[in-house]
Design an enzyme around this catalytic site. Structure first.
Site, mmCIF file in Angstrom:
data_model
loop_
_atom_site.group_PDB
_atom_site.id
_atom_site.type_symbol
_atom_site.label_atom_id
_atom_site.label_comp_id
_atom_site.label_asym_id
_atom_site.label_seq_id
_atom_site.Cartn_x
_atom_site.Cartn_y
_atom_site.Cartn_z
ATOM 1 N N ASP A 214 37.684 -4.782 -8.310
ATOM 2 C CA ASP A 214 37.363 -5.737 -9.371
ATOM 3 C C ASP A 214 36.043 -6.416 -9.017
ATOM 4 O O ASP A 214 35.730 -6.585 -7.838
ATOM 5 C CB ASP A 214 38.476 -6.787 -9.514
ATOM 6 C CG ASP A 214 38.364 -7.583 -10.807
ATOM 7 O OD1 ASP A 214 38.993 -7.180 -11.800
ATOM 8 O OD2 ASP A 214 37.627 -8.585 -10.823
ATOM 9 N N ALA B 145 34.566 -5.749 -21.091
ATOM 10 C CA ALA B 145 34.748 -6.972 -21.865
ATOM 11 C C ALA B 145 36.074 -6.919 -22.597
ATOM 12 O O ALA B 145 36.486 -5.869 -23.097
ATOM 13 C CB ALA B 145 33.604 -7.126 -22.864
ATOM 14 N N ASN C 166 38.619 -0.415 -24.216
ATOM 15 C CA ASN C 166 38.403 -0.232 -25.651
ATOM 16 C C ASN C 166 36.928 -0.335 -26.050
ATOM 17 O O ASN C 166 36.152 -0.985 -25.377
ATOM 18 C CB ASN C 166 39.196 -1.290 -26.416
ATOM 19 C CG ASN C 166 40.668 -0.939 -26.536
ATOM 20 O OD1 ASN C 166 41.007 0.199 -26.820
ATOM 21 N ND2 ASN C 166 41.539 -1.909 -26.296
ATOM 22 N N VAL D 278 38.843 2.839 -26.920
ATOM 23 C CA VAL D 278 39.191 3.710 -25.807
ATOM 24 C C VAL D 278 38.660 5.136 -25.957
ATOM 25 O O VAL D 278 38.159 5.727 -24.985
ATOM 26 C CB VAL D 278 40.716 3.668 -25.579
ATOM 27 C CG1 VAL D 278 41.490 4.283 -26.729
ATOM 28 C CG2 VAL D 278 41.085 4.288 -24.260
ATOM 29 N N THR E 155 51.897 5.108 -30.325
ATOM 30 C CA THR E 155 53.060 5.951 -30.536
ATOM 31 C C THR E 155 54.329 5.256 -30.052
ATOM 32 O O THR E 155 55.374 5.294 -30.717
ATOM 33 C CB THR E 155 52.868 7.296 -29.812
ATOM 34 O OG1 THR E 155 51.771 7.992 -30.420
ATOM 35 C CG2 THR E 155 54.119 8.150 -29.891
ATOM 36 N N HIS F 269 42.877 4.946 -31.723
ATOM 37 C CA HIS F 269 43.566 3.714 -31.303
ATOM 38 C C HIS F 269 42.837 2.544 -31.962
ATOM 39 O O HIS F 269 42.065 1.825 -31.354
ATOM 40 C CB HIS F 269 43.528 3.589 -29.783
ATOM 41 C CG HIS F 269 44.113 2.304 -29.265
ATOM 42 N ND1 HIS F 269 45.398 1.894 -29.566
ATOM 43 C CD2 HIS F 269 43.584 1.345 -28.461
ATOM 44 C CE1 HIS F 269 45.629 0.731 -28.964
ATOM 45 N NE2 HIS F 269 44.554 0.375 -28.298
ATOM 46 N N THR G 102 47.438 -7.977 -24.327
ATOM 47 C CA THR G 102 48.593 -7.083 -24.328
ATOM 48 C C THR G 102 48.521 -6.301 -23.022
ATOM 49 O O THR G 102 47.495 -5.717 -22.709
ATOM 50 C CB THR G 102 48.564 -6.107 -25.515
ATOM 51 O OG1 THR G 102 47.373 -5.315 -25.456
ATOM 52 C CG2 THR G 102 48.587 -6.858 -26.837
#
Length: 308
Positions: A32, A79, A119, A121, A148, A174, A227
């Site tokens: 990280d 981000a 994303n 993605v 899904t 997505h 999420t």
């Protein structure tokens, strides 16, 4: 098996938490930009090992050299979505971030299978394919696997059946143009409308289920700011399919090179997943309506790719 996770936000941290319990994983490396956060998470996870029944993997917080020789690299860095944004708003900033990351990943683990979660993605996966020499079968996106899962959970509430006994996908993108090919959906092996009719259930409102599926992530985000549980479980499912050479069918983002009439674009389609990553891209015959929805996803993804 050595697994490295790039980005220790909510999703990356939960992925590590799942990997700790996977007996086949011998080493986990967390990277990280905030090194202290990665170190703290790894220390915290190390205190769970006296209670786990896995093989006590080596836990490392480090920089990219520590990821050398990884079998699987999961990328969650970039981000994050802010209130009022869509996943598509992240295109430009995350493309710059991921170009830098994939170069470092490839330098140290050229033979790895790379799973992208950042994303948008599928577009970000294509950005990294263009910025690296990874083949399409080993650089893939988590795609619409989480969508899904959400779809099957919502449908299970209607038919009152365990979602593991339902079969279906959300495909394409997505994002807002993801679609459900209902012609492929089965409940306990039966076609959906037939199952409902024979079992005294009302017909399924297909557009309502699609809308609820697409909105599910945003409803969670609005209440807690991210999420993480579902997407981490999705990535863990991919890792298990790879490690176990399962030949499982998962809807993942893969570079299409003529499949479904699409060339040079990452889209989410049913893939056979095993030890080498994406081992086959399955062909399906869509209805005219489903094919139109697939083309809408294609147009949307090409638009986003043009922004890069």
């Amino acid at each position: 098996m050595k697994v490295s996770v790039i980005g220790m936000g909510a999703v990356g941290t939960e992925i590590v938490g799942l990997l700790v319990h996977m007996s086949e994983v011998t080493e986990i490396v967390a990277v990280d930009k905030l090194r202290e956060r990665a170190e703290a998470e790894i220390w915290d996870f190390s205190h769970t090992t006296p209670f786990t029944y896995a093989k006590n993997p080596t836990l490392v917080a480090g920089d990219y050299p520590a990821t050398a020789g990884s079998d699987i690299v999961v990328i969650t860095a970039g981000a994050q979505l802010q209130q009022g944004q869509t996943r598509d708003d992240l295109v430009r900033i995350n493309s710059t971030i991921l170009r830098g990351i994939i170069g470092k990943v490839e330098r140290h683990s050229p033979g790895a299978i790379v799973i992208n979660v950042t994303n948008p993605v599928d577009v970000m996966t294509q950005v990294m394919l263009r910025a690296s020499s990874y083949p399409r079968e080993r650089l893939l996106s988590a795609g619409t696997l989480i969508d899904t899962a959400r779809f099957l959970r919502i449908l299970s509430e209607h038919v009152k059946i365990d979602p593991k006994n339902l079969y279906g996908y959300m495909l394409g993108d997505h994002g807002a143009t993801g679609f459900i090919p209902w012609s492929l959906c089965r409940v306990c092996g039966a076609e959906l409308d037939t199952f409902c009719r024979l079992n005294s259930l009302p017909p399924v409102d297909r557009e309502d289920i699609r809308r609820r599926t697409l909105d599910a992530g945003f409803r969670i985000f609005e209440r807690k700011g991210n999420t993480n549980h579902g997407i981490a479980a999705s990535v863990f499912r991919i890792v298990r399919a790879i490690e176990g050479n399962e030949q499982s069918i998962l809807p993942l983002g893969v570079l299409l090179q003529g499949e479904y009439g699409v060339a040079d674009l990452v889209m989410s389609v049913p893939c056979v997943v095993g030890r080498g990553g994406v081992q086959r891209i399955l062909a399906h015959e869509f209805t005219a309506e489903e094919d139109a929805a697939f083309r809408a996803s294609e147009r949307h993804l090409r638009h986003l790719l043009a922004l890069v």
